[in-house]
Write a protein that holds these residues in place. Structure first.
Motif, mmCIF file in Angstrom:
data_model
loop_
_atom_site.group_PDB
_atom_site.id
_atom_site.type_symbol
_atom_site.label_atom_id
_atom_site.label_comp_id
_atom_site.label_asym_id
_atom_site.label_seq_id
_atom_site.Cartn_x
_atom_site.Cartn_y
_atom_site.Cartn_z
ATOM 1 N N GLY A 1 -12.807 -11.502 43.749
ATOM 2 C CA GLY A 1 -12.341 -11.180 42.418
ATOM 3 C C GLY A 1 -11.991 -12.405 41.588
ATOM 4 N N GLU B 1 -21.981 3.828 37.011
ATOM 5 C CA GLU B 1 -21.229 3.023 37.972
ATOM 6 C C GLU B 1 -20.845 1.672 37.363
ATOM 7 O OE1 GLU B 1 -21.630 1.211 42.510
ATOM 8 O OE2 GLU B 1 -23.309 2.265 41.591
ATOM 9 N N LEU C 1 -25.144 -4.653 40.298
ATOM 10 C CA LEU C 1 -24.068 -3.804 40.806
ATOM 11 C C LEU C 1 -24.622 -2.645 41.634
ATOM 12 C CD1 LEU C 1 -21.722 -3.675 37.689
ATOM 13 C CD2 LEU C 1 -21.632 -5.196 39.672
ATOM 14 N N LYS D 1 -24.822 -3.323 45.159
ATOM 15 C CA LYS D 1 -23.515 -3.649 45.754
ATOM 16 C C LYS D 1 -23.278 -5.149 45.844
ATOM 17 C CE LYS D 1 -23.084 0.754 46.302
ATOM 18 N NZ LYS D 1 -22.327 1.531 45.301
ATOM 19 N N ALA E 1 -14.189 -7.086 33.414
ATOM 20 C CA ALA E 1 -14.121 -5.780 34.073
ATOM 21 C C ALA E 1 -14.633 -5.873 35.511
ATOM 22 C CB ALA E 1 -14.929 -4.749 33.289
ATOM 23 N N LEU E 2 -15.669 -6.692 35.729
ATOM 24 C CA LEU E 2 -16.175 -6.901 37.095
ATOM 25 C C LEU E 2 -15.108 -7.578 37.958
ATOM 26 C CD1 LEU E 2 -19.808 -8.158 36.347
ATOM 27 C CD2 LEU E 2 -19.072 -5.843 36.930
ATOM 28 N N ALA F 1 -11.931 -7.327 37.608
ATOM 29 C CA ALA F 1 -10.899 -6.332 37.897
ATOM 30 C C ALA F 1 -11.315 -5.409 39.035
ATOM 31 C CB ALA F 1 -10.585 -5.521 36.640
ATOM 32 N N ARG F 2 -12.624 -5.261 39.250
ATOM 33 C CA ARG F 2 -13.131 -4.417 40.335
ATOM 34 C C ARG F 2 -13.267 -5.184 41.645
ATOM 35 N NH1 ARG F 2 -18.387 -1.656 37.706
ATOM 36 N NH2 ARG F 2 -18.705 -1.134 39.905
#
Length: 492
Positions: A29, A130, A158, A161, A188-189, A191-192
């Motif tokens: 992250g 997704e 994405l 995966k 946003a990525l 945060a995931r």
């Protein structure tokens, strides 16, 4: 445990060392910016992580396990996906967005042999959902802008995966608004829990996104900076010398008017405007993509026409019907996409540095078709020394050079013969800070010609120009000198 650990990576190509002990750690992250001048080793490191090339020595671990992919497909299966600066190959032009999103699935056989438009749209919609993106599934991929093509590439990453997303100059072709959308996507990525290795020459990108910046020079680490990033120190580490941040001193006097536009319209519905550029003056036009900057330069180079108005070059009416007429009149141009407009294709006879410089001057340099190579080699050797082009010889392929050095060669082409007006469209695209300073110095050193520059980056405009103009809706809306921070903030 970090997601990615790179320790003491070496990679040489013959006698050239691309990487000389580079190391890097990326946490889960985390957004890490990779900075470095052209030729610092960034591209080689990315190619090793992507499975395009292999390291000569050193260790790479992903999730604590040895990671040495032998192809981009294998790297992707392990969770490392690269989105390159050029998105031309993300999808096939005639296919729909839905088809482009599923290309990976088609290639590796994950989709059933029997497909319908409904099943393709359903699967593509699931990929977008997704990713959290909203794209028109039925639109032809060729009709998408650069920003949406980036989103297609990221959505595909994405879908398989990806744990580590490598973004290589993702905002190079984006407007400020589109870059802002990309920033939101990248954050946003993060945060995931997805890690991002972000390669960019733009400090605005790095300031907006990066948790850390790692600097390479000569294939090795020369600095690491945590947020808030000290860009003066980072840039000095990149180029190995102090960087002056002072913008050019505006010249107190210029020569005679070279270019004189009177009540011209780029489009019939656009507001008319006037423009004068004098000998020895550098004028930059900035504004968002689509504002009309490239259209103006194209019209001046005979690649289009004004809808209305009068154009004069050194006091005489000027209306070139093609680039040959523009060049004959003393007008030179380096277009936005140097790979398509200024460089010969790979493995063609004219792909050398010398031939690239001589290409538009062949009729004058070789009357009667006598192709003696002496002048080509002399001009190229002079340019290599004057502009600091990092090359082995004038006979070296232009494609073996970094982006900044390629742009120096393109500029040298128009320094090889006297010109009265130089047109430069996005001259710093894909050019690192060090090379940019060299190019700016070369542009401003010529006091005999007028120079008109189009750039989407206001900071670049203020860095190079005596005057900065803003184009909006195909008209020049407002002018400023290079000391106007309010204008920079408004259009940054």
């Amino acid at each position: 445990m970090p997601l990615l650990e790179i320790e003491n990576i070496h990679r040489s190509f013959g006698s050239t060392r691309a990487l000389a002990g580079a190391s890097l750690v990326i946490g889960r992250g985390e957004i890490v910016a990779l900075m470095g001048a052209n030729g610092a080793g960034k591209s080689t490191l990315v190619k090793i992580l992507s499975g395009v090339q292999s390291a000569d020595s050193g260790a790479i671990r992903l999730n604590g396990r040895d990671f040495h992919p032998n192809s981009p497909a294998q790297a992707a299966r392990c969770g490392v996906v690269t989105v390159h600066q050029s998105t031309d190959l993300v999808g096939i032009p005639d296919l729909s967005v839905a088809d482009a999103l599923l290309l990976n699935h088609f290639v590796d056989g994950r989709q059933s042999f029997f497909l319908t438009r409904r099943t393709v749209r359903k699967a593509a919609a699931a990929i977008l959902a997704e990713a959290g993106f909203d794209l028109p599934l039925d639109r032809t991929f060729a009709d998408l802008g650069p920003a949406d093509r980036q989103l297609v590439a990221i959505a595909r990453a994405l879908a398989i995966k990806a744990e580590l997303l490598i973004l290589d100059e993702p905002t190079a072709s984006l407007s400020a608004e589109e870059a802002g959308r990309l920033y939101q996507t990248v954050l946003a990525l993060k945060a995931r829990g997805i890690s991002v290795l972000y390669i960019s020459h733009r400090t605005a990108d790095i300031a907006a996104l990066a948790d850390r910046a790692v600097v390479l020079r000569g294939g090795r680490n020369v600095g690491s900076f945590t947020r808030p990033i000290d860009f003066d120190a980072a840039i000095e580490a990149m180029i190995g010398r102090p960087l002056t941040s002072a913008r050019p001193q505006q010249r107190s006097s210029q020569g005679d008017v070279v270019l004189d536009l009177r009540v011209v319209r780029l489009r019939s519905e656009a507001e008319p405007f006037d423009l004068q550029v004098r000998a020895g003056e550098v004028v930059a036009i900035t504004g968002v993509l689509g504002a009309g900057k490239s259209r103006l330069l194209s019209a001046l180079f005979g690649l289009g026409a004004f809808a209305d108005g009068k154009t004069y070059l050194e006091g005489k009416p000027y209306a070139p019907r093609n680039p040959a007429e523009a060049i004959a009149a003393g007008v030179a141009m380096a277009a936005e996409d140097r790979h398509r407009s200024s460089l010969m294709p790979r493995d063609w006879p004219g792909e050398t540095i010398a031939a690239t410089i001589s290409l538009p001057h062949l009729r004058r340099w070789y009357p009667g078709g006598l192709m003696a190579s002496g002048r080509e080699a002399r001009e190229a050797a002079r340019a290599i020394g004057k502009l600091g082009i990092k090359a082995q010889s004038p006979a070296q392929s232009i494609w073996a050079l970094s982006g900044g050095n390629q742009q120096k060669v393109v500029l040298a082409r128009w320094d090889a013969e006297p010109s009265r007006l130089l047109l430069l469209d996005e001259p710093f695209q894909g050019v690192d800070v060090g090379a940019r300073q060299d190019i700016i110095a070369a542009i401003r050193a010529n006091t005999n010609r007028a120079t008109l520059i189009a750039t989407s980056d206001p900071e670049e405009a203020f860095e190079v120009a005596d005057r900065v103009l803003v184009m909006e809706h195909h008209s020049l809306r407002r002018a400023s000198d290079n000391r106007a921070p309010a204008l920079l903030e408004e259009h940054a």
